[in-house]
Design a protein around this motif. Structure first.
Motif, mmCIF file in Angstrom:
data_model
loop_
_atom_site.group_PDB
_atom_site.id
_atom_site.type_symbol
_atom_site.label_atom_id
_atom_site.label_comp_id
_atom_site.label_asym_id
_atom_site.label_seq_id
_atom_site.Cartn_x
_atom_site.Cartn_y
_atom_site.Cartn_z
ATOM 1 N N UNK A 183 0.989 -1.133 0.078
ATOM 2 C CA UNK A 183 0.055 -0.022 -0.064
ATOM 3 C C UNK A 183 1.067 1.214 -0.055
ATOM 4 N N UNK A 184 0.611 2.177 -0.789
ATOM 5 C CA UNK A 184 1.572 3.390 -1.030
ATOM 6 C C UNK A 184 1.042 4.127 0.292
ATOM 7 N N UNK A 185 2.162 4.855 0.565
ATOM 8 C CA UNK A 185 2.048 6.131 1.783
ATOM 9 C C UNK A 185 2.079 7.320 1.205
ATOM 10 N N UNK A 186 1.906 7.504 -0.016
ATOM 11 C CA UNK A 186 1.486 8.868 -1.079
ATOM 12 C C UNK A 186 2.860 9.686 -0.588
ATOM 13 N N UNK A 187 4.000 9.083 -0.295
ATOM 14 C CA UNK A 187 5.240 10.138 -0.145
ATOM 15 C C UNK A 187 6.342 9.265 -1.105
ATOM 16 N N UNK A 188 7.382 9.985 -1.330
ATOM 17 C CA UNK A 188 8.538 9.360 -2.373
ATOM 18 C C UNK A 188 9.797 9.715 -1.766
ATOM 19 N N UNK A 189 10.780 9.130 -2.280
ATOM 20 C CA UNK A 189 12.244 9.183 -1.809
ATOM 21 C C UNK A 189 13.146 9.018 -2.952
ATOM 22 N N UNK A 190 13.997 10.162 -3.268
ATOM 23 C CA UNK A 190 15.218 9.761 -3.813
ATOM 24 C C UNK A 190 15.990 8.616 -3.524
ATOM 25 N N UNK A 191 16.784 7.753 -4.318
ATOM 26 C CA UNK A 191 17.308 6.427 -4.228
ATOM 27 C C UNK A 191 18.586 6.847 -3.369
ATOM 28 N N UNK A 192 19.193 8.112 -3.573
ATOM 29 C CA UNK A 192 20.446 8.744 -2.922
ATOM 30 C C UNK A 192 19.948 8.745 -1.266
ATOM 31 N N UNK A 193 18.848 9.180 -1.089
ATOM 32 C CA UNK A 193 18.419 9.702 0.317
ATOM 33 C C UNK A 193 17.798 8.260 1.028
ATOM 34 N N UNK A 194 18.059 7.035 0.562
ATOM 35 C CA UNK A 194 16.996 5.870 1.271
ATOM 36 C C UNK A 194 18.479 4.733 1.475
ATOM 37 N N UNK A 195 18.379 4.168 2.732
ATOM 38 C CA UNK A 195 19.050 3.071 2.992
ATOM 39 C C UNK A 195 18.464 1.887 2.568
ATOM 40 N N UNK A 196 18.925 1.170 1.737
ATOM 41 C CA UNK A 196 18.006 -0.109 1.125
ATOM 42 C C UNK A 196 18.191 -1.262 1.997
ATOM 43 N N UNK A 197 19.379 -1.300 2.691
ATOM 44 C CA UNK A 197 19.862 -2.445 3.688
ATOM 45 C C UNK A 197 18.849 -2.395 4.661
ATOM 46 N N UNK A 198 18.742 -1.126 5.416
ATOM 47 C CA UNK A 198 17.990 -1.119 6.565
ATOM 48 C C UNK A 198 16.683 -0.643 6.458
ATOM 49 N N UNK A 199 16.308 -0.229 5.240
ATOM 50 C CA UNK A 199 15.148 0.136 5.019
ATOM 51 C C UNK A 199 14.337 1.501 5.765
ATOM 52 N N UNK A 200 15.469 2.256 5.996
ATOM 53 C CA UNK A 200 15.302 3.721 6.711
ATOM 54 C C UNK A 200 15.958 4.775 5.875
ATOM 55 N N UNK A 201 15.378 6.058 5.915
ATOM 56 C CA UNK A 201 16.021 7.093 5.398
ATOM 57 C C UNK A 201 17.430 7.508 5.911
ATOM 58 N N UNK A 202 18.234 7.964 4.857
ATOM 59 C CA UNK A 202 19.797 8.208 5.280
ATOM 60 C C UNK A 202 19.675 9.519 6.026
ATOM 61 N N UNK A 203 20.811 9.700 6.668
ATOM 62 C CA UNK A 203 21.169 10.804 7.479
ATOM 63 C C UNK A 203 20.984 12.015 6.652
ATOM 64 N N UNK A 204 21.224 11.887 5.422
ATOM 65 C CA UNK A 204 21.336 13.318 4.361
ATOM 66 C C UNK A 204 20.146 13.684 3.851
ATOM 67 N N UNK A 205 18.896 12.568 4.263
ATOM 68 C CA UNK A 205 17.662 12.970 3.774
ATOM 69 C C UNK A 205 17.128 14.253 4.423
ATOM 70 N N UNK A 206 16.710 15.246 3.603
ATOM 71 C CA UNK A 206 16.304 16.457 4.023
ATOM 72 C C UNK A 206 14.794 16.367 4.822
#
Length: 406
Positions: A35-58
């Protein structure tokens, strides 16, 4: 197998802005539902191993907050399902949650119900909801009901009850208000506006309210005082009041609204045949000579208005609202006149048109008539309803019965 809840960045799909949507994923029995959460993230701002936003995500803090709330919401739903021993799948959890995300305030939903009932011609029921709405507004210090149905919990009900009692309301009034509120809540559940599990009436039972009504039936002697009274030369309202009460008593305790809606077509071979406005049940009763004489007195009006009694008129009262308003107005006038009439006759009991219905049932019971016959004449669907009408045996009757012990 337990469902596993997670939030992932769905890299397989790229949006127009070059980002990937964040998706809720519920995995169960080797199958995953998204189910979509209606928000999106750039790949460079997402940690795909931990499934969390990276510290540099604004937008790191906001995204983490949304993820936490979403996961908690669904974990809570799973716990509730397990506690209630309800079956569920990953798909049903997501689809159910989609339905429940409708947000509508109690204010909006009540006004919607009232208008819908009016459009369907269910004016009496719409008035019941309007009364409930106005009472809730008063409880809310005159403010709009700008809260959701989940706000109405057991604590709310207890405070509402205490407030109504502080205004001098008795249990019968409390029962009426809470039954309407419960009906509105059930409608909200059906409309997927609130979860069924939040229904406060699962715990807050209305059975604790004492709804036994005071005796409303007159003695046969008092009934005959009214029936045998000479109203010739008195006002048209007094004459109508006398005729309505007498006709109701002689014709199975027919209610005022049913009397108002009678037409010449309801008289067939010296029988009164009609359908009750309240329950739509069919009534078929023989007309006594006195009842026929009452009808005959209004024969001129019947030709003009197409109704038996001078309450409704075919050319002036057309819509359900017009009919309802007219019936309510004349019923109030008749009841006011009936109270004065009864006092003049030395009757100390409170007398309304409804008393004729109760008196019909009670006097027949005291005459030894089977309760099933009384129930059929009243048009009740259940004998239990008839039993509410019938007063308990008088002390004198019990005392007389005790003499048979020896």
């Amino acid at each position: 197998m337990d469902a596993i809840i997670s939030v992932i960045c769905y890299k397989s799909k790229t949006l127009a802005n070059g980002e990937h949507p964040l998706m809720l994923r519920i995995a169960q029995n080797g199958k995953s539902t998204y189910k979509s959460l209606k928000i999106s993230v750039a790949a460079k701002h997402w940690d795909f191993d931990k499934n969390v936003p990276k510290p540099n995500n604004p937008h790191k803090d906001l995204i983490q907050k949304i993820i936490l709330k979403t996961k908690l919401d669904y974990q809570q739903r799973i716990l509730e399902k397990k506690a209630n021993k309800e079956e569920f799948t990953a798909s049903s959890l997501i689809n159910e949650q989609k339905e429940i995300t409708k947000t509508q305030t109690v204010e909006e939903f009540y006004l919607f119900i009232i208008e819908e009932l009016k459009q369907k011609g269910q004016i009496g029921t719409s008035y019941a909801y309007l009364n409930s709405y106005n009472t809730l507004r008063n409880f809310n210090k005159g403010k709009k009901l700008n809260y959701t149905f989940s706000h109405i919990d057991v604590s709310f009900c207890k405070k509402y009850e205490d407030w109504m009692r502080s205004k001098g309301n008795k249990d019968t009034t409390l029962s009426y208000q809470f039954r309407t509120l419960r009906a509105a809540y059930n409608r909200a559940i059906d409309a997927k506006i609130v979860c069924r599990e939040k229904n406060p009436f699962i715990e807050y039972k209305l059975s604790h309210l004492n709804t036994k009504t005071m005796k409303r039936a007159l003695s046969k002697a008092d009934i005959l005082k009214i029936i045998n009274a000479d109203c010739n030369g008195q006002s048209n309202l007094r004459k109508l009041t006398h005729d309505i009460f007498t006709f109701s008593y002689l014709c199975g305790g027919i209610s005022f609204v049913d009397i108002a809606n009678l037409t010449p077509n309801n008289i067939i071979e010296n029988r009164l045949i009609y359908q009750r406005q309240k329950t739509h049940g069919s009534i078929n009763l023989v007309l006594s000579e006195q009842a026929k004489q009452i009808i005959y007195q209004y024969s001129d009006y019947q030709q003009e208005a197409e109704y038996l009694f001078p309450i409704l008129h075919c050319k002036r009262h057309i819509t359900p609202m017009q009919k309802s308003n007219r019936v309510h107005k004349i019923c109030h006038q008749v009841n006011t006149e009936l109270r004065v009439f009864a006092q003049e006759l030395g009757i100390t009991a409170e007398v309304t048109t409804y008393v004729a219905r109760h008196s019909f049932a009670t006097i027949l019971k005291k005459s030894g008539v089977n309760i099933g016959i009384i129930s059929q004449a009243l048009g009740h669907q259940d004998i239990k309803t008839t039993q509410i009408y019938l007063s308990k045996f008088d002390n004198e009757q019990v005392d007389e019965a005790m003499k048979n012990l020896l």
